[in-house]
Write a protein that holds these residues in place. Structure first.
Motif, PDB file in Angstrom:
ATOM      1  N   LEU A   1       0.818  -1.203   0.000  1.00  0.00           N
ATOM      2  CA  LEU A   1       0.000   0.000   0.000  1.00  0.00           C
ATOM      3  C   LEU A   1       0.861   1.267   0.000  1.00  0.00           C
ATOM      4  N   LEU A   2       1.894   1.282   0.824  1.00  0.00           N
ATOM      5  CA  LEU A   2       2.797   2.445   0.846  1.00  0.00           C
ATOM      6  C   LEU A   2       3.462   2.654  -0.512  1.00  0.00           C
ATOM      7  N   ASN A   3       3.913   1.565  -1.125  1.00  0.00           N
ATOM      8  CA  ASN A   3       4.536   1.678  -2.446  1.00  0.00           C
ATOM      9  C   ASN A   3       3.537   2.223  -3.469  1.00  0.00           C
ATOM     10  N   ALA A   4       2.283   1.784  -3.380  1.00  0.00           N
ATOM     11  CA  ALA A   4       1.257   2.285  -4.304  1.00  0.00           C
ATOM     12  C   ALA A   4       1.029   3.782  -4.102  1.00  0.00           C
ATOM     13  N   LEU A   5       0.996   4.221  -2.842  1.00  0.00           N
ATOM     14  CA  LEU A   5       0.824   5.654  -2.558  1.00  0.00           C
ATOM     15  C   LEU A   5       1.997   6.458  -3.115  1.00  0.00           C
ATOM     16  N   ILE A   6       3.193   5.942  -2.919  1.00  0.00           N
ATOM     17  CA  ILE A   6       4.390   6.633  -3.410  1.00  0.00           C
ATOM     18  C   ILE A   6       4.402   6.656  -4.934  1.00  0.00           C
ATOM     19  N   LEU A   7       4.057   5.524  -5.555  1.00  0.00           N
ATOM     20  CA  LEU A   7       4.012   5.482  -7.020  1.00  0.00           C
ATOM     21  C   LEU A   7       2.993   6.468  -7.580  1.00  0.00           C
ATOM     22  N   ASP A   8       1.842   6.564  -6.934  1.00  0.00           N
ATOM     23  CA  ASP A   8       0.823   7.518  -7.355  1.00  0.00           C
ATOM     24  C   ASP A   8       1.387   8.941  -7.324  1.00  0.00           C
ATOM     25  N   TYR A   9       2.091   9.267  -6.251  1.00  0.00           N
ATOM     26  CA  TYR A   9       2.736  10.580  -6.113  1.00  0.00           C
ATOM     27  C   TYR A   9       3.789  10.782  -7.213  1.00  0.00           C
ATOM     28  N   LEU A  10       4.632   9.781  -7.436  1.00  0.00           N
ATOM     29  CA  LEU A  10       5.695   9.903  -8.444  1.00  0.00           C
ATOM     30  C   LEU A  10       5.110  10.095  -9.845  1.00  0.00           C
ATOM     31  N   HIS A  11       4.095   9.304 -10.190  1.00  0.00           N
ATOM     32  CA  HIS A  11       3.468   9.441 -11.510  1.00  0.00           C
ATOM     33  C   HIS A  11       2.800  10.811 -11.657  1.00  0.00           C
ATOM     34  N   PHE A  12       2.111  11.251 -10.634  1.00  0.00           N
ATOM     35  CA  PHE A  12       1.414  12.546 -10.664  1.00  0.00           C
ATOM     36  C   PHE A  12       2.398  13.682 -10.957  1.00  0.00           C
ATOM     37  N   ASN A  13       3.587  13.593 -10.379  1.00  0.00           N
ATOM     38  CA  ASN A  13       4.585  14.648 -10.525  1.00  0.00           C
ATOM     39  C   ASN A  13       5.536  14.430 -11.695  1.00  0.00           C
ATOM     40  N   GLY A  14       5.309  13.385 -12.474  1.00  0.00           N
ATOM     41  CA  GLY A  14       6.127  13.152 -13.666  1.00  0.00           C
ATOM     42  C   GLY A  14       7.483  12.548 -13.379  1.00  0.00           C
ATOM     43  N   TYR A  15       7.642  11.880 -12.240  1.00  0.00           N
ATOM     44  CA  TYR A  15       8.917  11.270 -11.885  1.00  0.00           C
ATOM     45  C   TYR A  15       8.938   9.816 -12.334  1.00  0.00           C
ATOM     46  N   GLN A  16       8.831   9.602 -13.630  1.00  0.00           N
ATOM     47  CA  GLN A  16       8.729   8.251 -14.169  1.00  0.00           C
ATOM     48  C   GLN A  16       9.980   7.422 -13.913  1.00  0.00           C
ATOM     49  N   ALA A  17      11.151   8.043 -14.033  1.00  0.00           N
ATOM     50  CA  ALA A  17      12.388   7.295 -13.799  1.00  0.00           C
ATOM     51  C   ALA A  17      12.449   6.805 -12.357  1.00  0.00           C
ATOM     52  N   SER A  18      12.056   7.649 -11.421  1.00  0.00           N
ATOM     53  CA  SER A  18      12.034   7.242 -10.010  1.00  0.00           C
ATOM     54  C   SER A  18      11.010   6.135  -9.782  1.00  0.00           C
ATOM     55  N   ALA A  19       9.863   6.242 -10.445  1.00  0.00           N
ATOM     56  CA  ALA A  19       8.835   5.203 -10.332  1.00  0.00           C
ATOM     57  C   ALA A  19       9.360   3.875 -10.873  1.00  0.00           C
ATOM     58  N   ASP A  20      10.089   3.923 -11.978  1.00  0.00           N
ATOM     59  CA  ASP A  20      10.669   2.707 -12.556  1.00  0.00           C
ATOM     60  C   ASP A  20      11.662   2.058 -11.592  1.00  0.00           C
ATOM     61  N   VAL A  21      12.493   2.887 -10.947  1.00  0.00           N
ATOM     62  CA  VAL A  21      13.478   2.361 -10.002  1.00  0.00           C
ATOM     63  C   VAL A  21      12.767   1.752  -8.794  1.00  0.00           C
ATOM     64  N   LEU A  22      11.752   2.428  -8.259  1.00  0.00           N
ATOM     65  CA  LEU A  22      11.000   1.890  -7.126  1.00  0.00           C
ATOM     66  C   LEU A  22      10.372   0.554  -7.487  1.00  0.00           C
ATOM     67  N   THR A  23       9.780   0.486  -8.643  1.00  0.00           N
ATOM     68  CA  THR A  23       9.151  -0.752  -9.094  1.00  0.00           C
ATOM     69  C   THR A  23      10.180  -1.876  -9.182  1.00  0.00           C
ATOM     70  N   GLN A  24      11.337  -1.574  -9.722  1.00  0.00           N
ATOM     71  CA  GLN A  24      12.398  -2.571  -9.862  1.00  0.00           C
ATOM     72  C   GLN A  24      12.928  -3.006  -8.503  1.00  0.00           C
ATOM     73  N   GLU A  25      13.160  -2.066  -7.612  1.00  0.00           N
ATOM     74  CA  GLU A  25      13.735  -2.385  -6.309  1.00  0.00           C
ATOM     75  C   GLU A  25      12.811  -3.200  -5.423  1.00  0.00           C
ATOM     76  N   THR A  26      11.537  -2.916  -5.457  1.00  0.00           N
ATOM     77  CA  THR A  26      10.605  -3.608  -4.575  1.00  0.00           C
ATOM     78  C   THR A  26      10.364  -5.040  -5.006  1.00  0.00           C
ATOM     79  N   GLY A  27      10.535  -5.312  -6.293  1.00  0.00           N
ATOM     80  CA  GLY A  27      10.327  -6.655  -6.791  1.00  0.00           C
ATOM     81  C   GLY A  27       8.872  -7.074  -6.833  1.00  0.00           C
TER      82      GLY A  27
END
Length: 129
Positions: A65-91
């Motif tokens: 749930l926390l990762n989903a909240l953070i991803l929502d924030y990252l996508h909203f602000n256009g931080y796609q590269a950061s979202a990609d890294v978070l997605t990769q790191e969390t597995g």
């Protein structure tokens, strides 16, 4: 994610007096190309370092749930590269958890359905609501 070949072309910069470093900085900082390149580099470095990491445990529900909240924030602000890294790191598979599910899980919602829930949570905690 994207690749270097997918980024828009930047007009050429004429290098005078061999000041290649300054010319590269101008080209890379225009249009946030440097942020995209840095994000792709982090993602590829993470992949290379963790290539043998195949058995990633399932994260606890609160992390999902926390990762989903953070991803929502990252996508909203256009931080796609950061979202990609978070997605990769969390597995964890990061098909975005719909906002309605996030709100239901938290028993919390905001007036603006486009605004990430993290903004509403922050406003609530600060007493702005």
């Amino acid at each position: 994610g994207g690749s270097l070949g997918e980024m828009e072309r930047t007009p050429s910069v004429e290098v005078e007096g061999g000041d290649l470093k300054q010319a590269l900085q101008v080209v890379l900082t225009s249009g946030d190309k440097m942020g995209k390149i840095r994000g792709m580099l982090y993602k590829e470095l993470y992949n290379a370092v963790n290539a043998e990491r195949t058995n990633i445990p399932n994260p606890p529900e609160q992390n999902v749930l926390l990762n989903a909240l953070i991803l929502d924030y990252l996508h909203f602000n256009g931080y796609q590269a950061s979202a990609d890294v978070l997605t990769q790191e969390t597995g964890q598979p990061m098909g975005d958890i719909p906002r309605t599910v996030q709100a239901s899980e938290l028993h919390f919602n905001t007036e603006d359905p486009e605004l990430p829930l993290l903004y509403g949570i922050l406003a609530f905690l600060r007493g702005d609501t």
